[in-house]
Design an enzyme around this catalytic site. Structure first.
Site, PDB file in Angstrom:
ATOM      1  N   ASP A 288      -8.793 -29.182  12.624  1.00 27.02           N
ATOM      2  CA  ASP A 288      -9.750 -30.110  13.198  1.00 27.02           C
ATOM      3  C   ASP A 288      -9.455 -31.491  12.599  1.00 27.02           C
ATOM      4  OD1 ASP A 288     -13.186 -29.552  14.211  1.00 27.02           O
ATOM      5  OD2 ASP A 288     -11.865 -31.268  14.525  1.00 27.02           O
TER       6      ASP A 288
HETATM    7  C1  GLC Z   1     -14.048 -33.217  16.267  1.00 30.31           C
HETATM    8  C2  GLC Z   1     -14.578 -31.838  16.591  1.00 30.31           C
HETATM    9  C3  GLC Z   1     -13.659 -31.020  17.454  1.00 30.31           C
HETATM   10  C4  GLC Z   1     -12.899 -31.946  18.404  1.00 30.31           C
HETATM   11  C5  GLC Z   1     -11.995 -32.829  17.572  1.00 30.31           C
HETATM   12  C6  GLC Z   1     -11.185 -33.803  18.437  1.00 30.31           C
HETATM   13  O1  GLC Z   1     -14.287 -33.510  14.930  1.00 30.31           O
HETATM   14  O2  GLC Z   1     -14.975 -31.013  15.511  1.00 30.31           O
HETATM   15  O3  GLC Z   1     -14.467 -30.073  18.154  1.00 30.31           O
HETATM   16  O4  GLC Z   1     -12.136 -31.152  19.308  1.00 30.31           O
HETATM   17  O5  GLC Z   1     -12.713 -33.548  16.593  1.00 30.31           O
HETATM   18  O6  GLC Z   1     -12.023 -34.713  19.062  1.00 30.31           O
END
Ligand code: GLC
Length: 744
Positions: A288
């Protein structure tokens, strides 16, 4: 920290994980083209493939694609971009990669296309309320088609995290509290995004996230630790991920949280050992946002190099946004040469994904500037929105509204176009959303900020539609709330409108189940509408006026008060089950009634349904499956939908089992007087429990309950489990296994 320490730390983070080389042998080999390509790549180019950088921000897509970023692409030191979009700009960016870099490896373009790209559809928890798998698949398909036209290859969806604490803001993105419903919704959405198991010809790469246990955050605080038993991890949080894998999802995303102090981004046991080793998953695992570097803040790494090493050893292939792999893995590998084959495995999985998408054959296959401007699919958006609405209360038949009734529509949310889009709206635009106010032009509107004005409007009406809840920015990522009651002046507004004595219909607009027992006291009709997308207003009006009968059911119980969180219908009996008699000490609060205000699976209709007796094809349960048939009749006067639900209970087992567990459902449409016979086929694997690291089918009885909600059981039966396969003979989590449903 040196190599020895890193290896020791990695070993500490992994309980029974396979050793690196053993883990390596668990992988299927890549194609000849991919292998040959890897043989030509420099380490810098390999680390580039493992790097995903934001090419913009959510609200300013492509805004960071500057000269320096393009130079990195030319040097082959970039594998993927997120927060980018547009057929033209992405074709231009891809052209730099495939014509100006040494090895001409195409880029992957990604975005969070969660519930629509331009045609914004109901948020996931709303769609889960439809209990309609075809609807969920259709929604993902529309999102995929529009995102693909915009040149995107990859969406970070479906979010399949089970959640039982509505203080957690991200319940809006998931399918609620139950692992069986969550598993079915996961499959439907993956199939929608990747129709034929890959996104080669249609659709886009999907991503099962956030692996794993993210919804179990302590206190419902986003990103906080999840401290759950191994059994709960496997019986509750794992099933939708296994189901998504079985449906062919092309990637997983590791979650921000730790489980018992082991951050998922470095969790070698659950990623390397479980997901890759025991499940055999071959897709990409992406971190993430910035999560690899955040291993330092977690307290398990001293340096970015150590963080990078621990994430790679766990099996994280791609580094989202932290640039730690690109910046530090080369140095780490110099000190720990055993990292080099792991780097190759990561690159193999990334290149294999690009190959499966057909990008090596046609790097411009995704993106169609003409189709990018196709009209919004309002008809489907309205249909999905109608199906996502849940009628929670309807005393005295207040709904559907009588024709000609003079209406007051009160509450700012009824006029808030932006809120209808929810969070993660991709290219959804408020100007494309039709609000409830727009859909009910004859109603006298008052935004409720001036309570006196709202009361005056209410007094002039026959019936008051009271739009209450929370705006879109009070749920979603990093939007956990310690009090999930009505924010702002809404409590006072509600009481003032109640004091007028007018009949009230509460229209809830919210991203999470809220704690509304006091607010809803004395209100005869309550509609849960969540955030329904660009056709919110017309869909709610269709239900209010009776054009369509509501058929949704709650995918997550609604509490009376915040203090009841977390809660679930699938709870243990305990030695002192909750008892309404205070003279008996029992597992309950003394200052609030037992259980939720509205239970899991609850939802009313404008019609009524009668359930017949359960008929069984056998009195026993084995691997072949036992057919459980029940007739359901629409005994009302209007065509309506009913979601027939099958629950099980193992009354005696060690470990003890929950008082009920969902193991089947189907949404039926029945004409007045019509009867349909629903048959569920249940197998013994579906009643297994996770016991000492293996799926274990218990002996004895399994009670069957069929009904209209978890708290409205209409028919019961029981089976004896006769076959008990060797524990561990399957790796499929019990709740992930689909129950065959037939309708006659
Ligand atoms: C965010 C979220 C994730 C998302 C990613 C990209 O922090 O936790 O669900 O896909 O960043 O935007």
């Amino acid at each position: 920290m040196n190599r020895r320490d890193v290896i020791a730390a990695a070993a500490m983070l992994a309980g029974s994980a396979m050793a690196p080389m053993a883990f390596a042998q668990a992988l299927a080999g890549p194609s000849k083209r991919v292998k040959a390509l890897i043989g030509e790549m420099t380490l810098a180019e390999k680390l580039g493939q493992m790097t995903q950088i934001p090419g913009g921000r959510q609200r300013a897509l492509n805004s960071r694609l500057d000269a320096a970023m393009l130079d990195r692409v030319r040097r082959g030191e970039m594998g993927s971009f997120l927060h980018v979009a547009g057929a033209e700009p992405l074709h231009a960016l891809q052209r730099v990669a495939v014509t100006e870099s040494r090895l001409k490896i195409p880029l992957l373009f990604a975005m969070d296309v969660i519930h629509g790209y331009r045609t914004t559809l109901p948020v996931p928890i709303a769609l889960a309320s439809s209990w309609d798998l075809k609807a969920a698949e259709r929604a993902a398909r529309i999102a995929a088609e529009e995102a693909r036209a915009a040149g995107l290859h990859w969406t970070f969806a479906p979010m399949v995290d089970i959640a039982r604490d509505a203080r957690w803001g991200r319940v809006v993105e998931g399918a609620g509290e139950d692992p069986y419903l969550g598993s079915r919704m996961a499959v439907a959405r993956v199939k929608g995004f990747e129709p034929d198991g890959t996104a080669r010809r249609v659709g886009i790469l999907s991503c099962a996230k956030h692996f794993v246990g993210y919804g179990a955050a302590a206190g419902g605080r986003d990103y906080d630790s999840a401290d759950i038993s191994d059994r709960t991890l496997h019986e509750v949080y794992m099933p939708p991920f296994y189901a998504a894998m079985q449906a062919g999802t092309g990637s997983f995303m590791a979650s921000f949280n730790d489980i018992g102090g082991v951050p998922m981004t470095a969790h070698r046991d659950l990623i390397g050992g479980m997901l890759r080793g025991r499940w055999g998953y071959q897709g990409i695992m992406v971190s993430d946002w910035n999560a690899i570097r955040e291993l330092i803040k977690h307290g398990i790494a001293d340096t970015p190099a150590m963080a990078a090493s621990l994430a790679l050893r766990a099996g994280v292939d791609m580094d989202m946004a932290s640039d730690t792999y690109a910046g530090y893995l080369a140095a780490a590998a110099a000190d720990q040469p055993e990292l080099l084959p792991m780097i190759d495995q990561a690159v193999e999985r990334i290149l294999a994904a690009k190959e499966r998408l057909g990008l090596f054959d046609d790097p411009y296959a995704f993106g169609d500037a003409a189709q990018e401007k196709s009209p919004l699919d309002r008809r489907t958006a309205r249909d999905l929105a109608q199906r996502s609405i849940v009628l929670l209360r309807n005393e005295g038949g207040v709904l559907p509204l009588k024709a000609g009734a003079k209406l007051a529509l009160i509450g700012a949310l009824a006029d808030d176009a932006s809120t209808t889009l929810g969070s993660w709206r991709a290219r959804g635009l408020p100007e494309n959303a039709v609000t409830l106010r727009t859909a009910l032009p004859s109603a006298e509107f008052a935004d409720g900020k001036d309570i006196a004005k709202a009361v005056a409007a209410a007094k002039r009406a026959d019936i008051v539609l009271l739009a209450i809840g929370e705006d879109y920015d009070l749920s979603g990522e990093a939007r956990s709330r310690s009090d999930i009651g009505l924010p702002g002046n809404q409590p006072a507004l509600v009481e003032a409108i109640k004091a007028t004595g007018k009949p009230i219909v509460a229209v809830l607009m919210n991203g999470r189940p809220m704690a509304l027992e006091a607010a809803l006291k004395g209100i005869p009709a309550v509609l849960e509408t969540w955030f329904l997308g660009i056709e919110s207003g017309p869909a709610i009006a269709d239900i209010l006026t009776g054009k369509v009968s509501p058929g949704g059911k709650l995918p997550m119980g609604m509490p009376r008060v915040t203090g009841q969180m977390p809660m679930t219908y699938a709870h243990q009996a305990t030695g002192r089950p909750a008892n309404p008699d205070f003279a008996i000490d029992s597992a309950r609060y003394r200052d609030v009634d037992i259980g939720p205000l509205f239970p899991f699976g609850h939802g009313l209709s404008y019609s009524r349904f009668e359930y017949g007796a359960i008929e069984l094809s056998a009195q026993t349960l084995g691997a072949a499956g036992t057919r459980i048939t029940i007739p359901v009749t629409n005994s009302g006067a209007v065509e309506a939908d009913e979601v027939v639900q099958l629950y099980i209970r193992i009354p005696r087992a060690i470990p003890a089992r929950a008082v009920k567990e969902l193991r089947g459902f189907v949404r039926l449409t029945l004409a007045p007087g019509q009867t349909k016979r629903v048959t569920f086929t249940l197998t013994n694997a579906q009643v297994a429990a996770w016991v000492e690291g293996a799926w274990t089918v218990p002996g004895g009885r399994v009670e069957l309950m069929v009904g209209s909600s978890s708290d409205d059981i209409r028919a019961r039966a029981a089976l004896n489990i006769i076959e008990r396969p060797r524990p561990g003979s399957t790796v499929a989590p019990a709740a992930s296994i689909e129950t065959k449903v037939e309708i006659a």
